[in-house]
Design an enzyme around this catalytic site. Sequence first.
Site, PDB file in Angstrom:
ATOM      1  N   CYS A 233       5.209  -4.457   5.323  1.00 33.52           N
ATOM      2  CA  CYS A 233       5.629  -6.002   5.564  1.00 33.52           C
ATOM      3  C   CYS A 233       5.850  -6.258   6.890  1.00 33.52           C
ATOM      4  O   CYS A 233       4.848  -5.869   7.790  1.00 33.52           O
ATOM      5  CB  CYS A 233       6.483  -6.328   4.506  1.00 33.52           C
ATOM      6  SG  CYS A 233       8.409  -5.378   4.770  1.00 33.52           S
ATOM      7  N   ARG A 238      10.658  -5.428   2.292  1.00 38.01           N
ATOM      8  CA  ARG A 238      10.091  -5.899   1.287  1.00 38.01           C
ATOM      9  C   ARG A 238       9.097  -4.946   0.575  1.00 38.01           C
ATOM     10  O   ARG A 238       9.084  -4.895  -0.266  1.00 38.01           O
ATOM     11  CB  ARG A 238       9.149  -7.101   1.518  1.00 38.01           C
ATOM     12  CG  ARG A 238      10.084  -8.441   1.816  1.00 38.01           C
ATOM     13  CD  ARG A 238       9.392  -9.643   2.167  1.00 38.01           C
ATOM     14  NE  ARG A 238       8.882  -9.479   3.605  1.00 38.01           N
ATOM     15  CZ  ARG A 238       8.243 -10.604   4.377  1.00 38.01           C
ATOM     16  NH1 ARG A 238       7.844 -11.441   3.636  1.00 38.01           N
ATOM     17  NH2 ARG A 238       8.023 -10.257   5.633  1.00 38.01           N
TER      18      ARG A 238
END
Lengths: 279, 96
Positions: A233, A238
Site C-alpha cells: 500500500c 493497509r
Amino acid sequence: MSRSDVLVDADWVQAHLDDPKVVIVEVDEDTSAYDKNHIRNAVRIDWRKDLQDPVRRDFVDQAGFEKLLSEKGIANDDTVVLYGGNNNWFASYAYWYFKLYGHESVKLLDGGRKKWELDSRDLVAEVPERPATEYRAKAQDTSIRAFRDDVVAAIGSANLVDVRSPDEFSGRLLAPAHLPQEQSQRPGHVPSARNIPWSKNANDDGTFKSDEELKALYEAEGVDLSQDTIAYCRIGERSALTWFVLHELLDQSSVRNYDGSWTEYGSLVGVPIELGSGK
Amino acid sequence: MCGAKAGGPELAGVDVASETIIQGSVTRDGEPVNGYVRLLDEGGEFTAEVPTSATGQFRFFAAPGTWTLRALVPGASVDRKVVAQQGAFTEVAIAV
C-alpha cells in the site's frame, strides 16, 4: 489456521476482559485515541514510537521487540487481541509484526474500535497496570515480509496486490484522503499489480467479509491464489490487513507484506511505474 | 465539550491553495455526534475514513471531482454527494 483462531468478535472480548492470560492491545493510527478512551484493561502500542526504529527506516529489532513486550506486560504464552481505529489497519500491521517475531497466539478483534463504538459498548480512560515480563521474541520470519527487490522481481511473474484506493493506484492521489497530499515520491503503481483496495475485504462497520466472499473477490480480480503474492500500500499497514485476509483467513501459504510500500517504491530511481487504472 | 461547531476544523497550518479539502461536521439535533465519515469516489469505492472529532468535525484531502460522504453513527448511516475543487475547501454539514 481458521477464522476462529485469528479473529474474535466483540462478545468474545467482552467475556475475556478480566482473563489474566488475554492481553487486549489498542494500536491506532491516531495514537492519542487511546488517551481519550479504550476498551477496559487494554494496553497501548504506539505503531510509530514503539514499533519503528527511532533513526533509520525499519522495524525495532528482535531485542527491541522483546523489550517492548516485556514492558507492556505481555508474556510469550499470553493470547494477544489487537484492535484499533481505521478498520484495524494498524492493528493488522501490529498483528503481522507479532507474527513476524513469532508470537504464538494473536488475534484481531473483528471490526476493531469502530464496531465497538458503533455497538455503543463501554470505553474507559483508566490505564491498566500489568507487571513486566521477560518476553523472548524469535528471529524475524521473513517468509511473510517482502523487500523492494522482491517486488521488482515479482513484476509480471507473481501476484502483486496494490490495496490502496483506486485514486492512489491510478496516480491521482499520493496518500489516503485523510492525509495531506504533498509527498516526494512519484505517483502510480507497480506494473502488473492488481488494484484490490483493502476496503473490499471489509463491511462498512469494519468487520471482515465471509471467507466465501473474500475468496470470490480475489478470484474475480484474477488473482491465482496458488501463486506467490506480495501485497503493498503506501506504508504497509493497509496491506497488512490484506496479508491477514490472504494468509490468515484464506490460509494461503506464500503471501508477503511489502512494508516499504509506495513511499519506498515511488522514490526508487529507475524502477518501472505504471499510471492509470490498469484495466 | 458541548455544542457543535459550525463547519469543519480550523484551517490554520493547512496549505489550502494546493490541497482539495472536503470538511464539515456531523450533528444530531444540533449536537455533535461521535461516529465516522467515509469518503467514497465517483464509482462508490472507499477512499478514506475518519472518526469525527469531539465537536463532530471531519476533514479530507481529496482530489477535484465528485465524491460521496457517508456518515456512520450508532444506528444510522447518511450519504451526501459533494463536488470538490483544488484551492477551495468544501464545507458539508451532515445531520443524521
